[in-house]
Design a protein around this motif. Structure first.
Motif, PDB file in Angstrom:
ATOM      1  N   GLY A   1      27.976  51.403  48.139  1.00 21.25           N
ATOM      2  CA  GLY A   1      26.974  52.349  47.659  1.00 21.25           C
ATOM      3  C   GLY A   1      26.753  52.283  46.157  1.00 21.25           C
ATOM      4  O   GLY A   1      25.847  52.925  45.626  1.00 21.25           O
ATOM      5  N   GLY A   2      27.556  51.514  45.455  1.00 14.17           N
ATOM      6  CA  GLY A   2      27.448  51.375  44.005  1.00 14.17           C
ATOM      7  C   GLY A   2      28.817  51.076  43.432  1.00 14.17           C
ATOM      8  O   GLY A   2      29.818  51.602  43.924  1.00 14.17           O
ATOM      9  N   ASN A   3      28.853  50.189  42.432  1.00 19.78           N
ATOM     10  CA  ASN A   3      30.132  49.833  41.834  1.00 19.78           C
ATOM     11  C   ASN A   3      29.920  49.263  40.437  1.00 19.78           C
ATOM     12  O   ASN A   3      28.796  48.913  40.068  1.00 19.78           O
ATOM     13  N   ALA A   4      30.996  49.198  39.683  1.00 21.99           N
ATOM     14  CA  ALA A   4      30.945  48.632  38.337  1.00 21.99           C
ATOM     15  C   ALA A   4      30.728  47.123  38.451  1.00 21.99           C
ATOM     16  O   ALA A   4      31.324  46.465  39.307  1.00 21.99           O
ATOM     17  N   GLU A   5      29.893  46.588  37.598  1.00 20.14           N
ATOM     18  CA  GLU A   5      29.565  45.169  37.635  1.00 20.14           C
ATOM     19  C   GLU A   5      30.823  44.310  37.543  1.00 20.14           C
ATOM     20  O   GLU A   5      31.671  44.523  36.683  1.00 20.14           O
ATOM     21  N   GLY A   6      30.941  43.372  38.467  1.00 20.37           N
ATOM     22  CA  GLY A   6      32.068  42.447  38.451  1.00 20.37           C
ATOM     23  C   GLY A   6      33.364  42.999  39.009  1.00 20.37           C
ATOM     24  O   GLY A   6      34.378  42.306  39.013  1.00 20.37           O
ATOM     25  N   SER A   7      33.343  44.237  39.487  1.00 21.51           N
ATOM     26  CA  SER A   7      34.577  44.825  40.019  1.00 21.51           C
ATOM     27  C   SER A   7      34.901  44.242  41.394  1.00 21.51           C
ATOM     28  O   SER A   7      34.036  43.731  42.098  1.00 21.51           O
ATOM     29  N   ILE A   8      36.166  44.320  41.741  1.00 23.25           N
ATOM     30  CA  ILE A   8      36.660  43.826  43.024  1.00 23.25           C
ATOM     31  C   ILE A   8      37.103  45.031  43.837  1.00 23.25           C
ATOM     32  O   ILE A   8      37.809  45.907  43.332  1.00 23.25           O
ATOM     33  N   ASN A   9      36.705  45.060  45.104  1.00 25.71           N
ATOM     34  CA  ASN A   9      37.072  46.177  45.974  1.00 25.71           C
ATOM     35  C   ASN A   9      38.389  45.886  46.685  1.00 25.71           C
ATOM     36  O   ASN A   9      38.484  44.948  47.474  1.00 25.71           O
ATOM     37  N   VAL A  10      39.398  46.670  46.354  1.00 25.46           N
ATOM     38  CA  VAL A  10      40.687  46.620  47.043  1.00 25.46           C
ATOM     39  C   VAL A  10      41.024  48.078  47.367  1.00 25.46           C
ATOM     40  O   VAL A  10      41.537  48.807  46.522  1.00 25.46           O
ATOM     41  N   PRO A  11      40.665  48.526  48.583  1.00 25.46           N
ATOM     42  CA  PRO A  11      40.912  49.922  48.944  1.00 25.46           C
ATOM     43  C   PRO A  11      42.368  50.335  48.738  1.00 25.46           C
ATOM     44  O   PRO A  11      43.281  49.523  48.922  1.00 25.46           O
ATOM     45  N   LEU A  12      42.565  51.577  48.339  1.00 29.26           N
ATOM     46  CA  LEU A  12      43.893  52.115  48.045  1.00 29.26           C
ATOM     47  C   LEU A  12      44.898  51.782  49.141  1.00 29.26           C
ATOM     48  O   LEU A  12      46.015  51.342  48.851  1.00 29.26           O
ATOM     49  N   GLN A  13      44.498  51.950  50.404  1.00 28.47           N
ATOM     50  CA  GLN A  13      45.431  51.721  51.514  1.00 28.47           C
ATOM     51  C   GLN A  13      45.788  50.249  51.706  1.00 28.47           C
ATOM     52  O   GLN A  13      46.707  49.928  52.451  1.00 28.47           O
ATOM     53  N   GLU A  14      45.074  49.328  51.016  1.00 25.66           N
ATOM     54  CA  GLU A  14      45.361  47.897  51.141  1.00 25.66           C
ATOM     55  C   GLU A  14      46.161  47.341  49.956  1.00 25.66           C
ATOM     56  O   GLU A  14      46.503  46.152  49.951  1.00 25.66           O
ATOM     57  N   LEU A  15      46.461  48.168  48.966  1.00 28.27           N
ATOM     58  CA  LEU A  15      47.136  47.668  47.759  1.00 28.27           C
ATOM     59  C   LEU A  15      48.442  46.950  48.069  1.00 28.27           C
ATOM     60  O   LEU A  15      48.685  45.858  47.562  1.00 28.27           O
ATOM     61  N   GLU A  16      49.263  47.568  48.896  1.00 34.34           N
ATOM     62  CA  GLU A  16      50.574  46.980  49.177  1.00 34.34           C
ATOM     63  C   GLU A  16      50.435  45.626  49.870  1.00 34.34           C
ATOM     64  O   GLU A  16      51.097  44.655  49.490  1.00 34.34           O
ATOM     65  N   SER A  17      49.543  45.522  50.850  1.00 32.89           N
ATOM     66  CA  SER A  17      49.391  44.273  51.595  1.00 32.89           C
ATOM     67  C   SER A  17      48.685  43.189  50.777  1.00 32.89           C
ATOM     68  O   SER A  17      48.782  42.006  51.099  1.00 32.89           O
ATOM     69  N   ARG A  18      47.992  43.579  49.702  1.00 29.28           N
ATOM     70  CA  ARG A  18      47.271  42.600  48.872  1.00 29.28           C
ATOM     71  C   ARG A  18      47.917  42.423  47.496  1.00 29.28           C
ATOM     72  O   ARG A  18      47.312  41.888  46.582  1.00 29.28           O
ATOM     73  N   LYS A  19      49.179  42.834  47.381  1.00 32.63           N
ATOM     74  CA  LYS A  19      49.897  42.776  46.110  1.00 32.63           C
ATOM     75  C   LYS A  19      49.925  41.366  45.519  1.00 32.63           C
ATOM     76  O   LYS A  19      49.693  41.181  44.333  1.00 32.63           O
ATOM     77  N   GLU A  20      50.192  40.367  46.338  1.00 35.04           N
ATOM     78  CA  GLU A  20      50.248  38.984  45.844  1.00 35.04           C
ATOM     79  C   GLU A  20      48.907  38.552  45.263  1.00 35.04           C
ATOM     80  O   GLU A  20      48.860  37.890  44.229  1.00 35.04           O
TER      81      GLU A  20
END
Length: 94
Positions: free
Chosen positions: A25-44
């Motif tokens: 729905g809108g985001n900062a230019e160049g930002s990457i979406n990593v939902p809060l609940q996925e932080l641990e699984s995407r740590k690497e």
């Protein structure tokens, strides 16, 4: 650390921890979406990104939680607050 200066100077990586639906729905230019609940699984994946990580969300609450978690994991990061504020600072000249 002056987070606004980091954003203006395009140092680091902006991570938006909102849901994919919110992000689309809108985001900062160049930002990457990593939902809060996925932080641990995407740590690497996060460890490979340009540091510091600047975390944002809708109001700063979830990005605050994300900042706390990632700092405990030894990842250099800062709470950038609302993605709208991050977006605003991106448009400012350094």
């Amino acid at each position: 650390m002056d987070i606004n200066k980091l954003i203006k100077e395009n140092r680091g990586t902006i991570i938006d921890v909102r849901t994919p639906m919110e992000f689309s729905g809108g985001n900062a230019e160049g930002s990457i979406n990593v939902p809060l609940q996925e932080l641990e699984s995407r740590k690497e994946e996060l460890e490979l990104l340009k540091k510091p990580l600047i975390l944002c969300c809708a109001s700063g609450g979830r990005s605050g939680q994300a900042t706390q978690f990632l700092k405990q994991q030894g990842i250099e990061c800062y709470n950038g607050g609302s993605w709208l504020e991050v977006n605003y600072y991106q448009t400012q000249t350094a």
